[in-house]
Design an enzyme around this catalytic site. Structure first.
Site, PDB file in Angstrom:
ATOM      1  N   ARG A 149      38.300 -34.634  47.398  1.00 21.95           N
ATOM      2  CA  ARG A 149      39.130 -33.457  47.076  1.00 21.95           C
ATOM      3  C   ARG A 149      40.561 -33.629  47.574  1.00 21.95           C
ATOM      4  O   ARG A 149      41.505 -33.157  46.937  1.00 21.95           O
ATOM      5  CB  ARG A 149      38.505 -32.196  47.676  1.00 21.95           C
ATOM      6  CG  ARG A 149      37.326 -31.716  46.866  1.00 21.95           C
ATOM      7  CD  ARG A 149      36.782 -30.403  47.344  1.00 21.95           C
ATOM      8  NE  ARG A 149      35.884 -29.861  46.345  1.00 21.95           N
ATOM      9  CZ  ARG A 149      35.128 -28.791  46.526  1.00 21.95           C
ATOM     10  NH1 ARG A 149      35.162 -28.138  47.680  1.00 21.95           N
ATOM     11  NH2 ARG A 149      34.348 -28.357  45.568  1.00 21.95           N
ATOM     12  N   LYS A 173      16.841 -25.961  39.593  1.00 27.00           N
ATOM     13  CA  LYS A 173      16.311 -24.714  39.021  1.00 27.00           C
ATOM     14  C   LYS A 173      16.873 -24.358  37.653  1.00 27.00           C
ATOM     15  O   LYS A 173      18.069 -24.484  37.416  1.00 27.00           O
ATOM     16  CB  LYS A 173      16.652 -23.566  39.961  1.00 27.00           C
ATOM     17  CG  LYS A 173      15.877 -23.583  41.244  1.00 27.00           C
ATOM     18  CD  LYS A 173      16.272 -22.350  41.969  1.00 27.00           C
ATOM     19  CE  LYS A 173      15.599 -22.146  43.283  1.00 27.00           C
ATOM     20  NZ  LYS A 173      16.306 -21.060  43.992  1.00 27.00           N
ATOM     21  N   GLY A 204      29.382 -30.729  41.758  1.00 28.93           N
ATOM     22  CA  GLY A 204      28.181 -30.455  42.535  1.00 28.93           C
ATOM     23  C   GLY A 204      27.380 -31.705  42.853  1.00 28.93           C
ATOM     24  O   GLY A 204      27.919 -32.764  43.141  1.00 28.93           O
ATOM     25  N   GLY A 248      30.598 -24.789  41.741  1.00 29.46           N
ATOM     26  CA  GLY A 248      30.406 -23.482  41.103  1.00 29.46           C
ATOM     27  C   GLY A 248      31.387 -23.265  39.967  1.00 29.46           C
ATOM     28  O   GLY A 248      31.039 -22.738  38.907  1.00 29.46           O
TER      29      GLY A 248
HETATM   30  P1  AMP Z   1      21.297 -28.567  41.650  1.00 29.41           P
HETATM   31  O1  AMP Z   1      22.094 -28.181  42.864  1.00 29.41           O
HETATM   32  O2  AMP Z   1      20.700 -27.434  40.918  1.00 29.41           O
HETATM   33  O3  AMP Z   1      22.065 -29.517  40.749  1.00 29.41           O
HETATM   34  O4  AMP Z   1      20.035 -29.348  42.186  1.00 29.41           O
HETATM   35  C1  AMP Z   1      20.145 -30.534  42.869  1.00 29.41           C
HETATM   36  C2  AMP Z   1      18.925 -30.735  43.680  1.00 29.41           C
HETATM   37  O5  AMP Z   1      17.792 -30.741  42.843  1.00 29.41           O
HETATM   38  C3  AMP Z   1      18.920 -32.050  44.410  1.00 29.41           C
HETATM   39  O6  AMP Z   1      18.943 -31.805  45.790  1.00 29.41           O
HETATM   40  C4  AMP Z   1      17.641 -32.705  43.975  1.00 29.41           C
HETATM   41  O7  AMP Z   1      16.957 -33.333  45.045  1.00 29.41           O
HETATM   42  C5  AMP Z   1      16.825 -31.565  43.420  1.00 29.41           C
HETATM   43  N1  AMP Z   1      15.839 -32.004  42.438  1.00 29.41           N
HETATM   44  C6  AMP Z   1      16.050 -32.743  41.342  1.00 29.41           C
HETATM   45  N2  AMP Z   1      14.901 -33.014  40.714  1.00 29.41           N
HETATM   46  C7  AMP Z   1      13.915 -32.442  41.411  1.00 29.41           C
HETATM   47  C8  AMP Z   1      12.506 -32.374  41.272  1.00 29.41           C
HETATM   48  N3  AMP Z   1      11.887 -32.978  40.268  1.00 29.41           N
HETATM   49  N4  AMP Z   1      11.801 -31.687  42.190  1.00 29.41           N
HETATM   50  C9  AMP Z   1      12.441 -31.082  43.208  1.00 29.41           C
HETATM   51  N5  AMP Z   1      13.754 -31.097  43.401  1.00 29.41           N
HETATM   52  C10 AMP Z   1      14.508 -31.776  42.521  1.00 29.41           C
END
Ligand code: AMP
Length: 375
Positions: free
Chosen positions: A21, A181, A332, A355
Site C-alpha cells: 500500500r 462464504k 483482500g 472491502g
Molecule cells: P474470503 O476472505 O471470503 O476471500 O475468504 C478467504 C478465506 O477462505 C481464506 O482464509 C481461506 O483459507 C478460506 N477458504 C477457502 N476455501 C476454503 C474451504 N474450502 N474451506 C474452508 N475455508 C476456505
C-alpha cells in the site's frame, strides 16, 4: 496539498509486514514532490477508540522514507495547533505525515466541522485512498466538499481497472470467485453473473452451491440458509456458472493430515473439502483459455496451508499464461494469496482495497470515489 492515503498496512510488533500500500502511493508522491507541493498525508491505521498510542502512525516513517525516497516528518495530530505548526514548517517538495485521523471519533461520523478543520490545512485535496473509498468519512468524503479535489494515480488506476473491467470488458470476460462464504459475496456473484461470460466458483463457498445441486458435501463448509439462494442462482445462471468437479479433502485443517482427492459425487461423509482438486484446476484453466478480461476475488481453497494451496496456484498459473488479457485481482485474500505464492507480477492490476474492491465489484458507487470532483 492534503493527500488522503491508505496507510492501513499489516504490521507485527511495530514492523510493517507488507509495504504494497505504501509502495503503490509513490507515483502520486513523486508527482507532488516534483511539482513543488507541500504535502500533508492523512491516513487511518487500525480501529483505535480515541487517542490510542499503539495505533500511532509514527512507526511508519522509516518505511515511508525508504519507499518514497523522500524525507517525511511527522505531526502528532491531524488537526489543530500541531498540524498547523507542521504545515507552517513545510517547504515546497516536502512531505509530512499527520497522526492517525481515527484518533478523532468525528472522522468516522463524517462530521462536517471536523472535515472543515482538516480542509483548513490545505489548498487542494488529493484522494489516493481506494482502500477506504467504500466508507463516507470526514477525511475522504467530508473534506472533498470544502476543497477542490482530484483522484491520485493509485485511485485512478483502481477506478480504471476494476470499473473498466466490469463495465466495459474486452470479451470473453471470465470471473473467478472463491473465499470462505457465499454470504460475503452474494452481491458480487449476482453482479458478475450479469456482466461476465463465465463465472467460476471455488473456495469454501462452492460447497453451498453443490449442496443446492443435491450433492453430499461431507463436512465441507456449508451455509444452510444460503442453499435456496444458491439454487436460484444456479437456475438463472445456467451454464455460465461453473463449479469445481473434484476436491482435496481431509478430516481436519492442517498440513500433516491425510488427503483424499474426491470427485463431487464421492465426497466422504466424515471429511471436508479444503481445496479444489486437480481435475477442477484443469477445468478452470480450460475455461480461462482465450479470456481477454479476468477478474478474480477469493482463494480456491485454504491457501494458507501449503497442502491446500494447489488450487489457488493452478488458477494463478492459468491466468499468468493468458496473452493480451487484462487480469485483475479484487483485493483482500486473493491479493495476499497471489503475492504470497509469487504471482504478483503476473497480473495487470492487484487492487489495494479489500472491502472497497468487493463493493466496487458489486456495482455499487463508492462514496470516496463519488465525492472526488476531478476523477
Ligand atoms: P474470503 O476472505 O471470503 O476471500 O475468504 C478467504 C478465506 O477462505 C481464506 O482464509 C481461506 O483459507 C478460506 N477458504 C477457502 N476455501 C476454503 C474451504 N474450502 N474451506 C474452508 N475455508 C476456505
Amino acid at each position: 496539498v492534503l493527500l488522503r492515503a491508505d496507510l492501513n498496512v499489516p504490521a507485527e510488533n511495530g514492523t510493517i509486514t507488507d509495504t504494497t500500500r505504501i509502495d503503490r502511493l509513490k507515483p502520486t508522491i513523486d508527482y507532488l514532490v516534483k511539482n513543488g507541493a507541500k504535502t500533508m498525508v492523512i491516513s487511518h491505521y487500525g480501529r483505535p477508540k480515541g487517542v490510542t498510542p499503539e495505533f500511532s502512525q509514527a512507526f511508519m516513517l522509516p518505511a515511508l522514507k525508504q519507499s518514497w525516497g523522500v524525507d517525511v516528518t511527522f505531526a502528532e495530530d491531524c488537526i489543530g495547533p500541531k498540524a498547523e505548526d507542521a504545515k507552517n514548517k513545510l517547504h515546497a517538495g516536502q512531505v509530512v505525515l499527520l497522526e492517525n485521523v481515527r484518533f478523532h471519533p468525528e472522522e468516522e461520523k463524517n462530521d462536517a466541522g471536523f472535515a472543515r478543520e482538516l480542509a483548513k490545512l490545505g489548498d487542494l485535496f488529493v484522494n489516493d485512498a481506494f482502500g477506504t473509498a467504500h466508507r463516507a468519512h470526514a477525511s475522504n468524503v467530508g473534506i472533498a466538499s470544502n476543497l477542490e479535489s482530484a483522484a491520485g494515480f493509485l485511485m485512478e488506476k483502481e477506478i480504471k481497472f476494476i470499473g473498466g473491467a466490469v463495465d466495459e470488458p474486452v470479451r470473453p470476460f471470465v470471473a473467478i470467485l472463491g473465499g470462505a462464504k457465499v454470504s460475503d459475496k452474494i452481491g458480487v456473484i449476482k453482479h458478475l453473473l450479469n456482466k461476465a461470460d463465465k463465472v467460476l466458483i471455488g473456495g469454501g463457498m462452492a460447497y453451498t452451491f453443490m449442496k443446492a445441486q443435491g450433492l453430499e458435501i461431507g463436512k465441507s463448509l456449508l451455509e444452510a440458509d444460503k442453499v435456496e439462494l444458491a439454487k436460484e442462482l444456479l437456475e438463472s445462471a445456467g451454464d455460465k456458472l461453473i463449479l469445481p468437479i473434484d476436491a482435496k479433502m481431509a478430516h481436519e485443517f492442517g498440513n500433516d493430515v491425510e488427503i483424499t482427492i474426491a470427485k463431487n459425487e464421492e465426497f466422504p461423509a466424515d471429511q471436508m473439502a479444503l481445496d479444489i482438486g486437480p481435475a477442477s484446476v484443469e477445468l478452470f484453466a480450460k475455461e480461462l483459455e482465450g479470456a481477454k478480461t479476468v477478474v478474480w476475488n477469493g482463494p480456491m481453497g485454504v491457501f494458507e496451508l501449503s497442502n491446500f494451496a494447489q488450487g489457488t496456484i493452478g488458477v494463478c498459473e492459468a491466468i499468468a499464461k493468458l496473452n493480451d488479457a487484462v487480469t485483475i485481482i479484487g483485493g483482500g485474500d486473493s491479493a495476499a494469496a497471489a503475492m504470497q505464492l509469487g504471482f504478483a507480477d503476473d497480473f495487470t492490476h492487484i487492487s489495494t482495497g479489500g472491502g472497497a474492491s468487493l463493493e466496487y465489484l458489486e456495482g455499487k458507487e463508492l462514496p470516496g470515489v463519488a465525492s472526488i470532483s476531478d476523477k
